[in-house]
Design a protein around this motif. Sequence first.
Motif, PDB file in Angstrom:
ATOM      1  N   ASN A  74       1.002   8.006 -10.284  1.00  0.00           N
ATOM      2  CA  ASN A  74      -0.096   7.171 -10.828  1.00  0.00           C
ATOM      3  C   ASN A  74      -0.298   7.114 -11.986  1.00  0.00           C
ATOM      4  N   LYS A  75      -0.885   5.784 -12.464  1.00  0.00           N
ATOM      5  CA  LYS A  75      -1.350   5.289 -13.823  1.00  0.00           C
ATOM      6  C   LYS A  75      -0.209   5.302 -14.793  1.00  0.00           C
ATOM      7  N   LYS A  76       0.969   4.779 -14.340  1.00  0.00           N
ATOM      8  CA  LYS A  76       2.201   4.724 -15.097  1.00  0.00           C
ATOM      9  C   LYS A  76       2.240   3.557 -15.951  1.00  0.00           C
ATOM     10  N   LYS A  77       2.760   3.506 -17.063  1.00  0.00           N
ATOM     11  CA  LYS A  77       2.603   2.366 -17.953  1.00  0.00           C
ATOM     12  C   LYS A  77       3.496   1.227 -17.558  1.00  0.00           C
ATOM     13  N   PRO A  78       3.148   0.018 -17.782  1.00  0.00           N
ATOM     14  CA  PRO A  78       3.917  -1.409 -17.663  1.00  0.00           C
ATOM     15  C   PRO A  78       5.544  -1.189 -17.948  1.00  0.00           C
ATOM     16  N   GLY A  79       6.380  -1.484 -17.093  1.00  0.00           N
ATOM     17  CA  GLY A  79       7.933  -1.518 -17.620  1.00  0.00           C
ATOM     18  C   GLY A  79       8.393   0.130 -17.300  1.00  0.00           C
ATOM     19  N   SER A  80       7.482   1.188 -16.674  1.00  0.00           N
ATOM     20  CA  SER A  80       8.191   2.405 -16.366  1.00  0.00           C
ATOM     21  C   SER A  80       9.184   2.397 -15.264  1.00  0.00           C
ATOM     22  N   THR A  81      10.540   3.129 -15.280  1.00  0.00           N
ATOM     23  CA  THR A  81      11.287   3.128 -14.545  1.00  0.00           C
ATOM     24  C   THR A  81      11.720   4.432 -13.862  1.00  0.00           C
ATOM     25  N   PHE A  82      11.626   4.580 -12.586  1.00  0.00           N
ATOM     26  CA  PHE A  82      11.713   6.101 -12.042  1.00  0.00           C
ATOM     27  C   PHE A  82      13.067   5.999 -11.117  1.00  0.00           C
ATOM     28  N   LYS A  83      13.592   7.136 -10.959  1.00  0.00           N
ATOM     29  CA  LYS A  83      14.648   7.406  -9.750  1.00  0.00           C
ATOM     30  C   LYS A  83      14.174   7.681  -8.646  1.00  0.00           C
ATOM     31  N   PHE A  84      14.736   7.328  -7.638  1.00  0.00           N
ATOM     32  CA  PHE A  84      14.204   7.876  -6.242  1.00  0.00           C
ATOM     33  C   PHE A  84      15.460   8.132  -5.443  1.00  0.00           C
ATOM     34  N   ILE A  85      15.336   8.986  -4.448  1.00  0.00           N
ATOM     35  CA  ILE A  85      16.068   9.586  -3.412  1.00  0.00           C
ATOM     36  C   ILE A  85      15.643   9.405  -2.173  1.00  0.00           C
ATOM     37  N   ILE A  86      16.396   8.749  -1.380  1.00  0.00           N
ATOM     38  CA  ILE A  86      15.961   8.482   0.026  1.00  0.00           C
ATOM     39  C   ILE A  86      16.415   9.834   0.929  1.00  0.00           C
ATOM     40  N   LYS A 123      13.841   2.198  -9.672  1.00  0.00           N
ATOM     41  CA  LYS A 123      12.845   1.073  -9.389  1.00  0.00           C
ATOM     42  C   LYS A 123      11.699   0.860 -10.549  1.00  0.00           C
ATOM     43  N   THR A 124      11.617  -0.305 -11.185  1.00  0.00           N
ATOM     44  CA  THR A 124      11.067  -0.418 -12.300  1.00  0.00           C
ATOM     45  C   THR A 124       9.544  -1.092 -12.053  1.00  0.00           C
ATOM     46  N   TYR A 125       8.548  -0.370 -12.388  1.00  0.00           N
ATOM     47  CA  TYR A 125       7.199  -1.006 -12.245  1.00  0.00           C
ATOM     48  C   TYR A 125       6.749  -1.758 -13.374  1.00  0.00           C
ATOM     49  N   TRP A 126       6.956  -3.253 -13.191  1.00  0.00           N
ATOM     50  CA  TRP A 126       7.166  -4.063 -14.337  1.00  0.00           C
ATOM     51  C   TRP A 126       5.627  -4.244 -14.982  1.00  0.00           C
ATOM     52  N   ILE A 141      -4.119   4.058  -9.709  1.00  0.00           N
ATOM     53  CA  ILE A 141      -4.447   5.270  -9.520  1.00  0.00           C
ATOM     54  C   ILE A 141      -4.067   6.101  -8.213  1.00  0.00           C
ATOM     55  N   TYR A 142      -3.588   5.177  -7.490  1.00  0.00           N
ATOM     56  CA  TYR A 142      -2.835   5.575  -6.247  1.00  0.00           C
ATOM     57  C   TYR A 142      -1.209   5.782  -6.176  1.00  0.00           C
ATOM     58  N   GLY A 143      -1.022   5.245  -7.364  1.00  0.00           N
ATOM     59  CA  GLY A 143       0.677   5.279  -7.493  1.00  0.00           C
ATOM     60  C   GLY A 143       1.237   3.937  -6.615  1.00  0.00           C
ATOM     61  N   ARG A 144       0.303   3.004  -6.656  1.00  0.00           N
ATOM     62  CA  ARG A 144       0.897   1.839  -5.913  1.00  0.00           C
ATOM     63  C   ARG A 144       1.494   0.852  -6.983  1.00  0.00           C
ATOM     64  N   ASN A 196       0.802  -1.198  -0.044  1.00  0.00           N
ATOM     65  CA  ASN A 196      -0.061   0.170  -0.050  1.00  0.00           C
ATOM     66  C   ASN A 196       0.846   1.231  -0.049  1.00  0.00           C
ATOM     67  N   THR A 197       2.167   1.276  -0.549  1.00  0.00           N
ATOM     68  CA  THR A 197       3.217   2.300  -0.525  1.00  0.00           C
ATOM     69  C   THR A 197       2.375   3.293  -1.790  1.00  0.00           C
ATOM     70  N   GLN A 198       1.894   4.676  -1.447  1.00  0.00           N
ATOM     71  CA  GLN A 198       1.181   5.254  -2.390  1.00  0.00           C
ATOM     72  C   GLN A 198       2.121   6.393  -2.787  1.00  0.00           C
ATOM     73  N   ILE A 199       2.373   6.431  -3.921  1.00  0.00           N
ATOM     74  CA  ILE A 199       3.165   7.557  -4.535  1.00  0.00           C
ATOM     75  C   ILE A 199       2.510   8.415  -5.607  1.00  0.00           C
ATOM     76  N   LEU A 200       1.678   9.382  -5.308  1.00  0.00           N
ATOM     77  CA  LEU A 200       0.677   9.784  -6.066  1.00  0.00           C
ATOM     78  C   LEU A 200       1.005  10.542  -7.391  1.00  0.00           C
ATOM     79  N   PRO A 201       2.298  11.006  -7.389  1.00  0.00           N
ATOM     80  CA  PRO A 201       2.723  11.571  -8.612  1.00  0.00           C
ATOM     81  C   PRO A 201       3.147  10.471  -9.750  1.00  0.00           C
TER      82      PRO A 201
END
Length: 380
Positions: A55-67, A153-156, A161-164, A48-53
């Motif tokens: 939301n609704k990203k296509k399969p295979g999308s990769t994003f860079k994160f900073i802790i 992180k890649t969202y396979w 809609i909640y960025g999960r 249930n980790t929600q990252i609203l920015p």
Amino acid sequence: MDNSPSKKVWLKFKRNKLAFSGLIFILLLVLMGILGYIITPDSSPNANTQILPLNKKKPGSTFKFIIINKNPNIKAVGFFERMLNGQKSNVTSIPITSYRLVDNNVFITPYIGDEGKAQEIKYKLNEICPRCTPHSKLGTAATLFEQYNVYEKTYWLGTDIYGRDLLSRMILGIRVSLSVGLMAVLISLFIGVSLGAIAGYFGGRIDAGISWFMNVVWSLPSLLLVIAISFALGKGFWQIFIAVGLSTWVDVARLVRGQVMALKEVEFVEAARALGFNTSRTIIKHILPNIAGPILVVASSNFASAILLETGLSFLGFGAQPPMASWGSMIKEHYGYIIMDAAYLAVLPGLAIMLTVYAFNVLAIGLRDAFDVKGQNTTV
């Protein structure tokens, strides 16, 4: 060579390639459901980790994160606890488009969507990365920051809609569907076998009364009956077990009644009665083992029906409640996007339901052919 009946049934079942493939698919689902959070990309409870920015990203999308923050108060749980319940994240991270280090400061540009660009946010380097000291023997500050605070992180299967993470919730949805199916089948077997055996063995008024009750339940639409029971028991995950189980026992009872009526006059049952065995032993030890094949067939078919009922209930809001992941609730949340540019949000859980139900149906057909239910000759 082993010529036991069970061996012959197994060999005959294996020759049915479609049914055997269905069994392999079901076993794979069971394995994934058991492992659960161990194999999900998002191992937080209920994924249930929600990252609203995002939301609704296509399969295979990769994003860079900073802790940007670490919480030392959250302790790591053991393997089995993590497998069952997940692990709370001990870090806070945000998606970014870019970052740059200037002296002892980090300037981060958060990702806010494809439509615009956010303003830079300044952080103290030593606050978000205590290891990143200028004179560290482990490397430069930039190298250490890249190593300890930056990840991709890649969202396979994309995000909802909640960025999960959709893949994680799909995997956890296996647990809901299979556990509801299993418990519902066990409840339906207990009630159906008991009432069917009593009606078929004793006959007369007992059979007439039980048959009347079965016909009344049989005449009610399954989904409406489950909804009525859910209203009585309340919304929730455990209530679904009971509601679905109480609506699927009639098939089992009708089958068992007919089989027991056919077997109660054969020689080995007459011999059991002549030896003074009581009724329960005669039914449990001598009759039911001889109708195990047909019972397995109807149980496999009921498993598929239970999964469909559970997903229907979740779609209507009576099943697993948020934030618990359920294929039915995932379709409910996203069915409006089928005509938009994010149809996969509803298609993927729908496809999972279809394949799982189909696997159980072909398994039931394979078991029916293997046990030769239609032309089965009961032997002592």
